[in-house]
Design a protein around this motif. Structure first.
Motif, PDB file in Angstrom:
ATOM      1  N   PRO A 135      -1.928   1.426  -3.710  1.00  0.00           N
ATOM      2  CA  PRO A 135      -3.094   2.206  -3.250  1.00  0.00           C
ATOM      3  C   PRO A 135      -4.167   2.194  -4.339  1.00  0.00           C
ATOM      4  CG  PRO A 135      -1.055   3.414  -2.917  1.00  0.00           C
ATOM      5  CD  PRO A 135      -0.711   2.242  -3.762  1.00  0.00           C
ATOM      6  N   LYS A 136      -5.403   1.928  -3.947  1.00  0.00           N
ATOM      7  CA  LYS A 136      -6.500   1.860  -4.913  1.00  0.00           C
ATOM      8  C   LYS A 136      -6.943   3.271  -5.281  1.00  0.00           C
ATOM      9  CE  LYS A 136     -11.230   0.067  -5.171  1.00  0.00           C
ATOM     10  NZ  LYS A 136     -11.929   1.296  -4.750  1.00  0.00           N
ATOM     11  N   ARG A 137      -7.142   3.483  -6.565  1.00  0.00           N
ATOM     12  CA  ARG A 137      -7.575   4.797  -7.051  1.00  0.00           C
ATOM     13  C   ARG A 137      -9.092   4.869  -7.157  1.00  0.00           C
ATOM     14  NH1 ARG A 137      -3.456   6.032 -12.023  1.00  0.00           N
ATOM     15  NH2 ARG A 137      -2.955   3.812 -12.125  1.00  0.00           N
ATOM     16  N   ASN A 180       0.799  -1.223   0.000  1.00  0.00           N
ATOM     17  CA  ASN A 180       0.000   0.000   0.000  1.00  0.00           C
ATOM     18  C   ASN A 180       0.834   1.276   0.000  1.00  0.00           C
ATOM     19  OD1 ASN A 180      -2.645  -1.164   0.067  1.00  0.00           O
ATOM     20  ND2 ASN A 180      -2.069  -1.985   2.052  1.00  0.00           N
ATOM     21  N   TRP A 205       0.905   5.323  -9.565  1.00  0.00           N
ATOM     22  CA  TRP A 205      -0.210   6.198  -9.930  1.00  0.00           C
ATOM     23  C   TRP A 205       0.094   7.026 -11.170  1.00  0.00           C
ATOM     24  CZ3 TRP A 205      -3.312   8.825  -5.434  1.00  0.00           C
ATOM     25  CH2 TRP A 205      -3.937   7.834  -4.662  1.00  0.00           C
ATOM     26  N   TYR A 215       2.896   4.271  -4.354  1.00  0.00           N
ATOM     27  CA  TYR A 215       2.204   5.408  -4.960  1.00  0.00           C
ATOM     28  C   TYR A 215       2.789   5.796  -6.316  1.00  0.00           C
ATOM     29  CZ  TYR A 215      -0.307   6.275  -0.613  1.00  0.00           C
ATOM     30  OH  TYR A 215      -1.133   6.158   0.478  1.00  0.00           O
ATOM     31  N   ARG A 232      -7.807  -2.950   6.348  1.00  0.00           N
ATOM     32  CA  ARG A 232      -7.369  -2.133   5.218  1.00  0.00           C
ATOM     33  C   ARG A 232      -7.978  -2.633   3.925  1.00  0.00           C
ATOM     34  NH1 ARG A 232      -2.500  -2.790   4.004  1.00  0.00           N
ATOM     35  NH2 ARG A 232      -1.685  -4.190   5.619  1.00  0.00           N
ATOM     36  N   LYS A 246     -11.011  -0.870   0.960  1.00  0.00           N
ATOM     37  CA  LYS A 246     -10.828  -0.762  -0.489  1.00  0.00           C
ATOM     38  C   LYS A 246     -11.963  -1.417  -1.268  1.00  0.00           C
ATOM     39  CE  LYS A 246      -6.741  -2.682  -0.270  1.00  0.00           C
ATOM     40  NZ  LYS A 246      -5.468  -3.283  -0.720  1.00  0.00           N
TER      41      LYS A 246
END
Length: 383
Positions: free
Chosen positions: A106-108, A16, A22, A19, A144, A148
């Motif tokens: 990390p989920k967008r 997680n 992204w 980043y 966590r 998501k």
């Protein structure tokens, strides 16, 4: 100091903290799937993807080394937990998993995560209901992961309530049924032939599946060891040629080498898809495995063999149901197990199954895979 730097670097590359991925665009037709932490092509995600194969999707399956061979044409394998896996997740429109994710970026906001879970109905209490029995690391990952998730899939009113109350989940619950159980409701002659061929038996062979769950810190001596009386009773009571498949839980697979096999007792522990074994079998003998509920959906025969019932209840988690409340006969020794099969009353059994399915509010129709696949297509079409 050096170890700290390495840990920070690892977190930046994996999990997680990734980043930097992204910066890469989301690919609207990409679906990334994993089951059982990379153990292969199985469970509800397999059933959903089967509905999406050979269409305009880039389907990526995250697998451990050696599991690539389980994947069909049209599915692209990527090593589970690798940098490439993180990159694929970071650029996918849809994530599908049946367990809490260990490694993910990390989920967008434009990405959708569908969590199928890995059972149609639980016997042992799980997640928040078993919070005191679960380790801190798993609880942190579960919470966590839940944040998501956008969708979970329920096979019954009971499961829908459990997901809403005990999974730290606030997304949408699809009352679709359990995709992995569709195969049990739709008889597939080609699948039966495939299983028979896999075990080098005749297509007229009848199968009984012995599939106990695992125990913490217990060796294989607790499992049924002598199958001769069971095999004799199956042939005498129901006729035909019978084979008994023995499949230990993946967490206890190492114990399979200690079991005794023969012409009529076959090792099925390394068979990749439990649901196919259930579909091919007329009987299931288990103890505390949720596979009993899968067989019940299809009205197939189940008997419970629980020689360690008292100690299991003391050592393991509490249960959602008392075993005596279930529609299955509970036995605690080999003699009783054989007697219950010999005296089996199918009409009374099917009546109990129907009552139980009504009590839990079953959603199972055999069309769950198609319902979820259509939801996937709907999500991608809106992109």
């Amino acid at each position: 100091m050096i170890q700290t730097v390495r840990l920070i670097k690892k977190r930046l590359e994996f999990g997680n903290f990734a980043y930097h991925y992204w910066l890469q665009p989301i690919e609207r037709n990409k679906i990334v799937v994993s089951t059982h932490y990379g153990r292969g092509y199985s469970d509800s995600p397999k059933s959903i993807i089967a509905e999406l194969l050979h269409q305009d999707f880039d389907i990526v399956w995250l697998v451990q080394a050696g599991q690539e061979k389980t994947l069909p044409a049209g599915v692209r394998p990527v090593r589970y937990g690798s940098k490439q896996a993180i990159r694929e997740l970071a650029t996918a429109k849809i994530w599908i998993d049946n367990c809490r994710q260990k490694y993910s970026p990390p989920k967008r906001s434009r990405q959708i995560y569908i969590q199928t879970w890995h059972g149609s109905l639980a016997l042992k209490k799980i997640e928040k209901d078993a919070e005191k029995q679960l380790c801190a690391a798993y609880l942190d990952r579960a919470k966590r992961d839940a944040k998501k998730c956008d969708y979970m899939i329920a096979g019954s009113e009971f499961c829908q309530q459990m997901y809403a109350e005990s999974f730290w989940f606030s997304g949408e619950i699809l009352a679709a049924g359990t995709p992995r159980c569709d195969v049990l409701l739709k008889k597939d002659a080609s699948l039966l032939r495939y299983v028979a061929q896999r075990f080098q038996t005749s297509t007229t062979t009848k199968f009984a599946l012995y599939a106990p769950t695992f125990r913490n810190g217990v060796d294989g001596t607790i499992y049924l060891q002598d199958f001769s009386k069971l095999h004799h009773t199956l042939q005498k009571r129901f006729g035909g040629e019978w084979k008994i498949l023995v499949r230990l839980h993946p967490n206890a697979a190492a114990l399979a080498k200690d079991m005794e096999y023969g012409e009529n007792i076959l090792n099925a522990t390394d068979y990749p898809d439990m649901q196919e074994l259930l579909a091919a079998s007329e009987w299931l003998i288990t103890d505390y495995s949720s596979s009993m509920f899968d067989m019940a959906i299809a009205g197939k025969k189940v008997v419970l063999y629980t020689p360690d019932l008292e100690t299991y209840l003391e050592r393991e988690r509490a249960m959602y149901f008392n075993l005596e409340e279930l529609p299955f006969q509970v036995t605690q020794n080999e003699e009783d197990l054989v007697a219950q099969i010999d005296q089996f009353d199918e009409a009374a059994y099917l009546k109990k199954i129907a009552t139980f399915q009504q009590q839990i509010g079953s959603y199972e129709t055999g069309n769950a895979s198609a319902i979820v696949a259509n939801k996937v297509k709907e999500i991608i079409a809106k992109e």
